[in-house]
Design a protein around this motif. Structure first.
Motif, PDB file in Angstrom:
ATOM      1  N   SER A  55       0.824  -1.218   0.000  1.00 33.26           N
ATOM      2  CA  SER A  55       0.000   0.000   0.000  1.00 33.26           C
ATOM      3  C   SER A  55       0.857   1.265   0.000  1.00 33.26           C
ATOM      4  CB  SER A  55      -0.911   0.000   1.231  1.00 33.26           C
ATOM      5  OG  SER A  55      -0.131   0.158   2.406  1.00 33.26           O
ATOM      6  N   GLY A  56       2.090   1.153   0.465  1.00 29.78           N
ATOM      7  CA  GLY A  56       2.960   2.327   0.562  1.00 29.78           C
ATOM      8  C   GLY A  56       2.657   3.175   1.782  1.00 29.78           C
ATOM      9  N   ARG A  57       1.652   2.795   2.562  1.00 29.30           N
ATOM     10  CA  ARG A  57       1.248   3.574   3.742  1.00 29.30           C
ATOM     11  C   ARG A  57       1.299   2.669   4.982  1.00 29.30           C
ATOM     12  NH1 ARG A  57       1.953   6.904   0.718  1.00 29.30           N
ATOM     13  NH2 ARG A  57       0.577   8.284  -0.448  1.00 29.30           N
ATOM     14  N   ARG A  58       1.563   3.300   6.102  1.00 27.41           N
ATOM     15  CA  ARG A  58       1.545   2.556   7.362  1.00 27.41           C
ATOM     16  C   ARG A  58       0.939   3.424   8.458  1.00 27.41           C
ATOM     17  NH1 ARG A  58       7.110  -0.133   8.875  1.00 27.41           N
ATOM     18  NH2 ARG A  58       5.761  -1.137  10.405  1.00 27.41           N
ATOM     19  N   GLN A  59       0.561   2.762   9.521  1.00 28.74           N
ATOM     20  CA  GLN A  59       0.025   3.514  10.668  1.00 28.74           C
ATOM     21  C   GLN A  59       1.112   4.437  11.215  1.00 28.74           C
ATOM     22  OE1 GLN A  59      -0.491   1.563  14.574  1.00 28.74           O
ATOM     23  NE2 GLN A  59      -2.670   1.830  14.231  1.00 28.74           N
ATOM     24  N   CYS A  60       0.747   5.665  11.515  1.00 34.31           N
ATOM     25  CA  CYS A  60       1.736   6.614  12.041  1.00 34.31           C
ATOM     26  C   CYS A  60       2.288   6.087  13.376  1.00 34.31           C
ATOM     27  CB  CYS A  60       1.089   7.985  12.262  1.00 34.31           C
ATOM     28  SG  CYS A  60       2.206   9.187  13.002  1.00 34.31           S
ATOM     29  N   GLY A  61       3.601   6.070  13.451  1.00 37.18           N
ATOM     30  CA  GLY A  61       4.250   5.521  14.649  1.00 37.18           C
ATOM     31  C   GLY A  61       4.177   6.457  15.828  1.00 37.18           C
ATOM     32  N   LEU A  62       4.061   7.782  15.556  1.00 37.00           N
ATOM     33  CA  LEU A  62       4.081   8.764  16.648  1.00 37.00           C
ATOM     34  C   LEU A  62       2.742   8.802  17.389  1.00 37.00           C
ATOM     35  CD1 LEU A  62       5.991  10.900  17.902  1.00 37.00           C
ATOM     36  CD2 LEU A  62       4.907  12.592  16.412  1.00 37.00           C
ATOM     37  N   CYS A  63       1.651   8.788  16.649  1.00 31.08           N
ATOM     38  CA  CYS A  63       0.326   8.891  17.299  1.00 31.08           C
ATOM     39  C   CYS A  63      -0.428   7.554  17.303  1.00 31.08           C
ATOM     40  CB  CYS A  63      -0.524   9.945  16.593  1.00 31.08           C
ATOM     41  SG  CYS A  63      -0.898   9.522  14.875  1.00 31.08           S
ATOM     42  N   SER A  64       0.279   6.517  16.871  1.00 31.12           N
ATOM     43  CA  SER A  64      -0.302   5.162  16.815  1.00 31.12           C
ATOM     44  C   SER A  64      -1.598   5.132  15.998  1.00 31.12           C
ATOM     45  CB  SER A  64      -0.565   4.611  18.226  1.00 31.12           C
ATOM     46  OG  SER A  64       0.631   4.584  18.957  1.00 31.12           O
ATOM     47  N   GLY A  65      -1.703   6.008  14.990  1.00 32.63           N
ATOM     48  CA  GLY A  65      -2.848   5.972  14.076  1.00 32.63           C
ATOM     49  C   GLY A  65      -4.022   6.813  14.520  1.00 32.63           C
ATOM     50  N   SER A  66      -3.897   7.469  15.697  1.00 37.10           N
ATOM     51  CA  SER A  66      -5.054   8.238  16.207  1.00 37.10           C
ATOM     52  C   SER A  66      -5.149   9.626  15.572  1.00 37.10           C
ATOM     53  CB  SER A  66      -4.940   8.389  17.734  1.00 37.10           C
ATOM     54  OG  SER A  66      -3.833   9.225  18.050  1.00 37.10           O
ATOM     55  N   GLY A  67      -4.051  10.154  15.067  1.00 35.92           N
ATOM     56  CA  GLY A  67      -4.054  11.519  14.510  1.00 35.92           C
ATOM     57  C   GLY A  67      -3.818  12.575  15.575  1.00 35.92           C
ATOM     58  N   TRP A  68      -3.769  12.174  16.843  1.00 37.02           N
ATOM     59  CA  TRP A  68      -3.585  13.127  17.944  1.00 37.02           C
ATOM     60  C   TRP A  68      -2.352  12.747  18.777  1.00 37.02           C
ATOM     61  CZ3 TRP A  68      -6.510  17.452  18.100  1.00 37.02           C
ATOM     62  CH2 TRP A  68      -7.678  17.456  17.319  1.00 37.02           C
ATOM     63  N   TYR A  69      -1.668  13.817  19.185  1.00 34.55           N
ATOM     64  CA  TYR A  69      -0.470  13.606  19.984  1.00 34.55           C
ATOM     65  C   TYR A  69      -0.509  14.589  21.150  1.00 34.55           C
ATOM     66  CZ  TYR A  69       4.466  12.802  21.028  1.00 34.55           C
ATOM     67  OH  TYR A  69       5.643  12.459  21.644  1.00 34.55           O
ATOM     68  N   PHE A  70      -0.774  14.082  22.360  1.00 36.43           N
ATOM     69  CA  PHE A  70      -0.920  14.921  23.565  1.00 36.43           C
ATOM     70  C   PHE A  70      -1.927  16.060  23.318  1.00 36.43           C
ATOM     71  CE2 PHE A  70       3.237  12.991  24.513  1.00 36.43           C
ATOM     72  CZ  PHE A  70       2.932  12.454  25.757  1.00 36.43           C
ATOM     73  N   ASN A  71      -3.131  15.705  22.918  1.00 38.50           N
ATOM     74  CA  ASN A  71      -4.243  16.649  22.700  1.00 38.50           C
ATOM     75  C   ASN A  71      -4.001  17.632  21.549  1.00 38.50           C
ATOM     76  OD1 ASN A  71      -5.752  15.491  24.790  1.00 38.50           O
ATOM     77  ND2 ASN A  71      -4.671  16.750  26.312  1.00 38.50           N
ATOM     78  N   ASN A  72      -2.984  17.412  20.784  1.00 39.30           N
ATOM     79  CA  ASN A  72      -2.747  18.248  19.599  1.00 39.30           C
ATOM     80  C   ASN A  72      -2.772  17.361  18.363  1.00 39.30           C
ATOM     81  OD1 ASN A  72      -2.296  20.799  20.904  1.00 39.30           O
ATOM     82  ND2 ASN A  72      -0.326  19.963  21.611  1.00 39.30           N
ATOM     83  N   GLN A  73      -3.036  17.994  17.242  1.00 36.84           N
ATOM     84  CA  GLN A  73      -3.016  17.233  15.991  1.00 36.84           C
ATOM     85  C   GLN A  73      -1.579  16.733  15.751  1.00 36.84           C
ATOM     86  OE1 GLN A  73      -3.425  19.215  12.078  1.00 36.84           O
ATOM     87  NE2 GLN A  73      -5.356  18.096  11.928  1.00 36.84           N
ATOM     88  N   CYS A  74      -1.461  15.464  15.378  1.00 39.24           N
ATOM     89  CA  CYS A  74      -0.124  14.887  15.184  1.00 39.24           C
ATOM     90  C   CYS A  74       0.552  15.564  14.002  1.00 39.24           C
ATOM     91  CB  CYS A  74      -0.250  13.387  14.949  1.00 39.24           C
ATOM     92  SG  CYS A  74       1.334  12.600  14.589  1.00 39.24           S
ATOM     93  N   LEU A  75       1.763  16.104  14.244  1.00 38.56           N
ATOM     94  CA  LEU A  75       2.489  16.820  13.181  1.00 38.56           C
ATOM     95  C   LEU A  75       3.142  15.853  12.192  1.00 38.56           C
ATOM     96  CD1 LEU A  75       4.164  19.623  15.351  1.00 38.56           C
ATOM     97  CD2 LEU A  75       2.220  19.853  13.773  1.00 38.56           C
TER      98      LEU A  75
END
Ligand SMILES: [Zn+2]
Ligand SMILES: [Zn+2]
Ligand SMILES: [Zn+2]
Length: 233
Positions: A55-75
């Motif tokens: 697929s060329g895509r993977r789950q984001c390792g920083l936010c574990s796929g949630s899109g959020w990182y410490f109540n902020n949008q994952c950069l």
């Protein structure tokens, strides 16, 4: 030259290493090479990336796929929760590890050669108290050496037991190796290792030790005092 039968493998000329030393080599057999398509990638030169299943895509390792990182949008993923696959750089495929991306392979027959020094040793007139492996560590006086592709049994040595041992050694080597190996060279030696058995008394008890070999090595099984060095020259 075309190798048609198994027995023709002996026809291949291979540089011989130093005699009486173990060695291994692999030689490509001439006129057996052909280029075929790579079976791993079906000639494409690239294989499906197993990390992202193409697929060329993977789950984001920083936010574990949630899109959020410490109540902020994952950069790292812009809040999508999806990141580019690092293994394939987003391409969904990687360079084929079998053909290194060429899509084709060179096939050929390879001859594996093993040179082995097979040693047959016979020790005559053994002393039960002196282990044979001790004699293998010392140098004796060389009485006879013959080197040839095939050596002959010694027949005229003054001691008949030596002649018999030579006859048996040549026979055993022939029987064991002539049908399964190619004998390049044989060397037959007769060595005389002087062995002196010494009786001595210590604290009213009798002990023995042996002095043997050109180096005058000493061997004893029951040395009564083990706190000093003994050297006989
Ligand atoms: Zn990938
Ligand atoms: Zn993320
Ligand atoms: Zn390939």
């Amino acid at each position: 030259m075309r190798i048609k039968k198994r027995s023709r493998k002996w026809d291949l000329v291979v540089p011989v290493p130093a005699l009486f030393q173990d060695c291994k080599a692999e030689v490509r057999i001439p006129h057996t090479s052909s280029v075929k398509g790579c079976h791993s990638c079906l000639r494409l030169g690239r294989s499906v990336c197993v990390e992202c299943m193409a697929s060329g895509r993977r789950q984001c390792g920083l936010c574990s796929g949630s899109g959020w990182y410490f109540n902020n949008q994952c950069l790292a993923c812009g809040g999508t929760g999806i990141a580019v696959c690092i293994s394939c750089g987003g391409m969904g495929s990687t360079v084929c590890s079998t053909c290194y991306g060429k899509g084709k392979l060179l096939w050929f027959l390879k001859l594996k050669i093993k040179w082995k020094n097979n040693i047959h040793k016979t020790v005559l007139y053994k002393h039960s108290e002196l282990p044979i492996d001790q004699l293998e560590k010392v140098i004796g006086e060389n009485l006879f050496t013959e080197m040839n592709q095939l050596v002959y049994p010694v027949v005229s040595f003054p001691d008949n037991a030596v002649n018999a041992a030579s006859r048996e050694a040549v026979r055993a080597h022939q029987a064991q190796f002539s049908t399964t190996c190619r004998i390049l060279q044989q060397r037959q030696t007769i060595e005389l290792i002087p062995v002196t058995r010494v009786h001595y008394s210590w604290k009213e008890k009798t002990h023995i030790y042996f002095v043997y070999g050109a180096e005058h090595k000493v061997y004893t099984k029951d040395y009564p005092v083990k706190c000093c060095c003994c050297s006989i020259l």
